[in-house]
Write an enzyme that holds these catalytic residues in place. Structure first.
Site, PDB file in Angstrom:
ATOM      1  N   TYR A 203      -8.497  18.833  13.557  1.00 40.09           N
ATOM      2  CA  TYR A 203      -7.789  20.033  13.998  1.00 40.09           C
ATOM      3  C   TYR A 203      -8.099  21.212  13.080  1.00 40.09           C
ATOM      4  O   TYR A 203      -8.075  21.072  11.853  1.00 40.09           O
ATOM      5  CB  TYR A 203      -6.276  19.766  13.994  1.00 40.09           C
ATOM      6  CG  TYR A 203      -5.434  20.976  14.290  1.00 40.09           C
ATOM      7  CD1 TYR A 203      -5.454  21.569  15.550  1.00 40.09           C
ATOM      8  CD2 TYR A 203      -4.602  21.525  13.317  1.00 40.09           C
ATOM      9  CE1 TYR A 203      -4.677  22.683  15.827  1.00 40.09           C
ATOM     10  CE2 TYR A 203      -3.820  22.636  13.586  1.00 40.09           C
ATOM     11  CZ  TYR A 203      -3.861  23.215  14.841  1.00 40.09           C
ATOM     12  OH  TYR A 203      -3.100  24.314  15.107  1.00 40.09           O
TER      13      TYR A 203
ATOM     14  N   TYR B 236      -3.210  28.813  10.391  1.00 39.16           N
ATOM     15  CA  TYR B 236      -2.678  29.300   9.114  1.00 39.16           C
ATOM     16  C   TYR B 236      -3.763  29.197   8.040  1.00 39.16           C
ATOM     17  O   TYR B 236      -4.049  30.149   7.313  1.00 39.16           O
ATOM     18  CB  TYR B 236      -1.461  28.464   8.720  1.00 39.16           C
ATOM     19  CG  TYR B 236      -0.533  29.111   7.705  1.00 39.16           C
ATOM     20  CD1 TYR B 236      -1.025  29.714   6.552  1.00 39.16           C
ATOM     21  CD2 TYR B 236       0.844  29.101   7.905  1.00 39.16           C
ATOM     22  CE1 TYR B 236      -0.165  30.294   5.625  1.00 39.16           C
ATOM     23  CE2 TYR B 236       1.707  29.689   6.984  1.00 39.16           C
ATOM     24  CZ  TYR B 236       1.194  30.280   5.846  1.00 39.16           C
ATOM     25  OH  TYR B 236       2.040  30.856   4.933  1.00 39.16           O
TER      26      TYR B 236
ATOM     27  N   ASP C 255      -0.447  33.594   8.018  1.00 33.59           N
ATOM     28  CA  ASP C 255      -0.520  33.465   9.473  1.00 33.59           C
ATOM     29  C   ASP C 255       0.528  34.371  10.108  1.00 33.59           C
ATOM     30  O   ASP C 255       1.593  33.935  10.527  1.00 33.59           O
ATOM     31  CB  ASP C 255      -0.285  32.001   9.851  1.00 33.59           C
ATOM     32  CG  ASP C 255      -0.459  31.750  11.339  1.00 33.59           C
ATOM     33  OD1 ASP C 255      -0.957  32.637  12.039  1.00 33.59           O
ATOM     34  OD2 ASP C 255      -0.093  30.650  11.787  1.00 33.59           O
TER      35      ASP C 255
ATOM     36  N   ASP D 278      -6.881  26.071  16.995  1.00 32.20           N
ATOM     37  CA  ASP D 278      -5.795  27.013  17.242  1.00 32.20           C
ATOM     38  C   ASP D 278      -6.381  28.283  17.861  1.00 32.20           C
ATOM     39  O   ASP D 278      -7.349  28.848  17.352  1.00 32.20           O
ATOM     40  CB  ASP D 278      -5.115  27.333  15.909  1.00 32.20           C
ATOM     41  CG  ASP D 278      -3.821  28.123  16.053  1.00 32.20           C
ATOM     42  OD1 ASP D 278      -3.584  28.691  17.127  1.00 32.20           O
ATOM     43  OD2 ASP D 278      -3.059  28.159  15.073  1.00 32.20           O
TER      44      ASP D 278
ATOM     45  N   ASP E 144      -4.087  30.777  18.769  1.00 35.35           N
ATOM     46  CA  ASP E 144      -2.958  31.693  18.641  1.00 35.35           C
ATOM     47  C   ASP E 144      -2.338  31.981  20.008  1.00 35.35           C
ATOM     48  O   ASP E 144      -2.109  31.074  20.772  1.00 35.35           O
ATOM     49  CB  ASP E 144      -3.399  32.967  17.910  1.00 35.35           C
ATOM     50  CG  ASP E 144      -3.773  32.679  16.463  1.00 35.35           C
ATOM     51  OD1 ASP E 144      -3.116  31.833  15.839  1.00 35.35           O
ATOM     52  OD2 ASP E 144      -4.746  33.275  15.957  1.00 35.35           O
TER      53      ASP E 144
ATOM     54  N   HIS F 266      -5.274  25.285  21.614  1.00 31.23           N
ATOM     55  CA  HIS F 266      -3.905  25.491  22.084  1.00 31.23           C
ATOM     56  C   HIS F 266      -3.592  26.975  22.052  1.00 31.23           C
ATOM     57  O   HIS F 266      -3.999  27.702  21.148  1.00 31.23           O
ATOM     58  CB  HIS F 266      -2.876  24.664  21.313  1.00 31.23           C
ATOM     59  CG  HIS F 266      -2.694  24.983  19.864  1.00 31.23           C
ATOM     60  ND1 HIS F 266      -2.045  26.111  19.419  1.00 31.23           N
ATOM     61  CD2 HIS F 266      -3.042  24.289  18.752  1.00 31.23           C
ATOM     62  CE1 HIS F 266      -2.004  26.103  18.095  1.00 31.23           C
ATOM     63  NE2 HIS F 266      -2.612  25.013  17.661  1.00 31.23           N
TER      64      HIS F 266
ATOM     65  N   GLU G  83      -0.340  29.726  22.601  1.00 33.21           N
ATOM     66  CA  GLU G  83       1.117  29.769  22.523  1.00 33.21           C
ATOM     67  C   GLU G  83       1.661  30.978  23.271  1.00 33.21           C
ATOM     68  O   GLU G  83       0.915  31.882  23.666  1.00 33.21           O
ATOM     69  CB  GLU G  83       1.549  29.826  21.061  1.00 33.21           C
ATOM     70  CG  GLU G  83       1.173  31.123  20.385  1.00 33.21           C
ATOM     71  CD  GLU G  83       0.898  30.966  18.893  1.00 33.21           C
ATOM     72  OE1 GLU G  83       1.169  31.928  18.161  1.00 33.21           O
ATOM     73  OE2 GLU G  83       0.423  29.898  18.465  1.00 33.21           O
TER      74      GLU G  83
ATOM     75  N   CYS H 285       3.231  32.287  12.019  1.00 32.02           N
ATOM     76  CA  CYS H 285       3.339  30.839  11.884  1.00 32.02           C
ATOM     77  C   CYS H 285       4.560  30.329  12.639  1.00 32.02           C
ATOM     78  O   CYS H 285       5.643  30.913  12.555  1.00 32.02           O
ATOM     79  CB  CYS H 285       3.425  30.460  10.405  1.00 32.02           C
ATOM     80  SG  CYS H 285       3.877  28.733  10.106  1.00 32.02           S
TER      81      CYS H 285
ATOM     82  N   ARG I 188       1.268  25.729  24.220  1.00 37.52           N
ATOM     83  CA  ARG I 188       2.349  25.641  23.229  1.00 37.52           C
ATOM     84  C   ARG I 188       3.436  26.662  23.525  1.00 37.52           C
ATOM     85  O   ARG I 188       3.156  27.806  23.894  1.00 37.52           O
ATOM     86  CB  ARG I 188       1.755  25.900  21.842  1.00 37.52           C
ATOM     87  CG  ARG I 188       2.778  26.145  20.753  1.00 37.52           C
ATOM     88  CD  ARG I 188       2.107  26.301  19.413  1.00 37.52           C
ATOM     89  NE  ARG I 188       2.784  27.263  18.553  1.00 37.52           N
ATOM     90  CZ  ARG I 188       2.403  27.569  17.320  1.00 37.52           C
ATOM     91  NH1 ARG I 188       1.340  26.998  16.793  1.00 37.52           N
ATOM     92  NH2 ARG I 188       3.079  28.463  16.613  1.00 37.52           N
TER      93      ARG I 188
ATOM     94  N   GLU J 142       6.758  23.554  19.962  1.00 34.51           N
ATOM     95  CA  GLU J 142       6.759  23.815  18.526  1.00 34.51           C
ATOM     96  C   GLU J 142       8.177  23.836  17.973  1.00 34.51           C
ATOM     97  O   GLU J 142       9.097  24.362  18.596  1.00 34.51           O
ATOM     98  CB  GLU J 142       6.082  25.157  18.246  1.00 34.51           C
ATOM     99  CG  GLU J 142       6.014  25.569  16.784  1.00 34.51           C
ATOM    100  CD  GLU J 142       5.113  24.691  15.949  1.00 34.51           C
ATOM    101  OE1 GLU J 142       5.443  23.483  15.802  1.00 34.51           O
ATOM    102  OE2 GLU J 142       4.100  25.198  15.430  1.00 34.51           O
TER     103      GLU J 142
ATOM    104  N   ASN K 174       3.559  18.628  16.066  1.00 34.49           N
ATOM    105  CA  ASN K 174       2.966  19.370  14.951  1.00 34.49           C
ATOM    106  C   ASN K 174       3.672  18.953  13.664  1.00 34.49           C
ATOM    107  O   ASN K 174       4.798  19.346  13.408  1.00 34.49           O
ATOM    108  CB  ASN K 174       3.131  20.873  15.192  1.00 34.49           C
ATOM    109  CG  ASN K 174       2.139  21.696  14.416  1.00 34.49           C
ATOM    110  OD1 ASN K 174       1.058  21.234  14.082  1.00 34.49           O
ATOM    111  ND2 ASN K 174       2.494  22.939  14.141  1.00 34.49           N
TER     112      ASN K 174
ATOM    113  N   THR L 141      -5.297  22.507   3.588  1.00 36.99           N
ATOM    114  CA  THR L 141      -4.922  23.751   2.912  1.00 36.99           C
ATOM    115  C   THR L 141      -4.024  23.475   1.715  1.00 36.99           C
ATOM    116  O   THR L 141      -4.259  23.976   0.607  1.00 36.99           O
ATOM    117  CB  THR L 141      -4.223  24.700   3.906  1.00 36.99           C
ATOM    118  OG1 THR L 141      -5.069  24.887   5.046  1.00 36.99           O
ATOM    119  CG2 THR L 141      -3.956  26.047   3.260  1.00 36.99           C
TER     120      THR L 141
END
Length: 315
Positions: free
Chosen positions: A41, A45, A56, A83, A85, A110, A112, A120, A157, A189, A211, A242
């Site tokens: 994945y 962020y 993010d 991601d 966004d 994904h 959102e 975030c 999402r 989420e 998640n 990260t």
């Protein structure tokens, strides 16, 4: 990875919970690929923080995200879930966004339902667009998938649970609407406890993402066996690389500040204890040497004679 979407669908069809570590760049993706996972994945962020230095909060752009995703997918041999966004605009913007991610070769994205600028999904202050607008964006994304790459996996999402006036009912309703609009997988989420996760598993009529953020957000740590039992199909651990990078680099550089030579020796030793080979081998120099053997004139190899340095991949 020639058909990342088809490979991801095959993995999802196994009926087992698919666990994906989060990576933020091709380097950390290469490490994850060397460890061995069925899919990986790309965190939004981590991408924002590692490529721009900003959190993010809507600062990273579509080309930056797609460029990172394409480079990561090129580096690994398994499907990438990326991601995307909020699709970087309205439904018409989503059309181009999905086309560009498909061109980048990733297996899934994904999208959102947050407003712009987004942030975030585990920080305060999130807002979502009206449900009808969000459904239209998923419909647009699904049409692009069907037209350009049928095996591409579309994850929809919703952040409705975590808004100021949000509710789990609203989030579940949106998730089901997104599936009806053409999404392959739903992503609610920010559930706050195990009872909400169980309810999502019962009430959402389709494949589900969890998640796994843990202490940094509202989503709790739960056992993978429980997620599987509740009906979840995909578990993302978005900030794994990260957090690991920040924590380990901080520790190593703190030691470096006290004694650079001793610290560097320790870093070397720690690296050499890993099963990835030398840095040059991990980076891909043997492949470069192989390309030279196959495609360059024979006299090009003369540059190696008498020169200094490591030559991984040489005979």
């Amino acid at each position: 990875m020639t058909d990342s979407g088809a490979a991801l669908r095959e993995r999802l069809d196994r009926g087992e919970l698919l666990v994906c570590p989060g990576v933020h760049d091709p380097l950390t993706a290469g490490v994850a690929d060397a460890v061995g996972f069925d899919a990986i994945y790309m965190t939004g962020y981590g991408t924002s923080l590692s490529t721009t230095g900003y959190p993010d909060a809507g600062f990273v752009t579509m080309p930056e995200m797609i460029g990172n995703a394409g480079n990561i997918q090129e580096r690994i041999d398994v499907p990438l879930i990326a991601d995307a966004d909020n699709g970087y605009g309205n439904a018409t913007n989503v059309v181009r966004t999905v086309r560009e991610y498909i061109k980048a070769g990733v297996g899934a994205i994904h999208i959102e339902d947050q407003t712009f600028p987004k942030r975030c999904g585990h920080t305060k202050g999130r807002q979502v667009v009206p449900r009808a607008e969000a459904i239209g964006k998923i419909e647009a994304a699904a049409d692009v998938r069907d037209d350009r790459a049928e095996d591409f996996v579309l994850i929809a999402r919703t952040d409705a649970r975590g808004t100021g006036d949000g509710s789990l009912d609203e989030a579940i309703g949106r998730a089901n609407d997104f599936l009806e609009a053409g999404a392959d997988v739903a992503f609610v989420e920010g559930p706050t406890d195990e009872s909400e996760l169980e309810r999502i598993g019962r009430a959402v009529d389709g494949p589900l993402v969890y998640n796994f953020v843990g202490d940094l957000g509202s989503s709790p740590y739960v056992e993978l066996s429980a997620l599987d039992e509740w009906g979840f199909d995909l578990a993302l651990f978005p900030i794994a690389s990260t957090l690991s990078t920040i924590a380990n680099v901080y520790a190593d550089l703190s030691a470096f500040a006290d004694d650079p030579v001793a610290a560097m020796r320790g870093i070397d030793d720690d690296f050499n204890d890993q099963p990835v080979g030398s840095l040059h081998e991990f980076a891909g120099f043997p492949e470069v040497v192989d390309w030279e053997r196959r495609y360059l004139p024979d006299d090009e190899r003369d540059k190696y004679e008498g020169s200094l340095g490591d030559n991984p991949g040489s005979e």
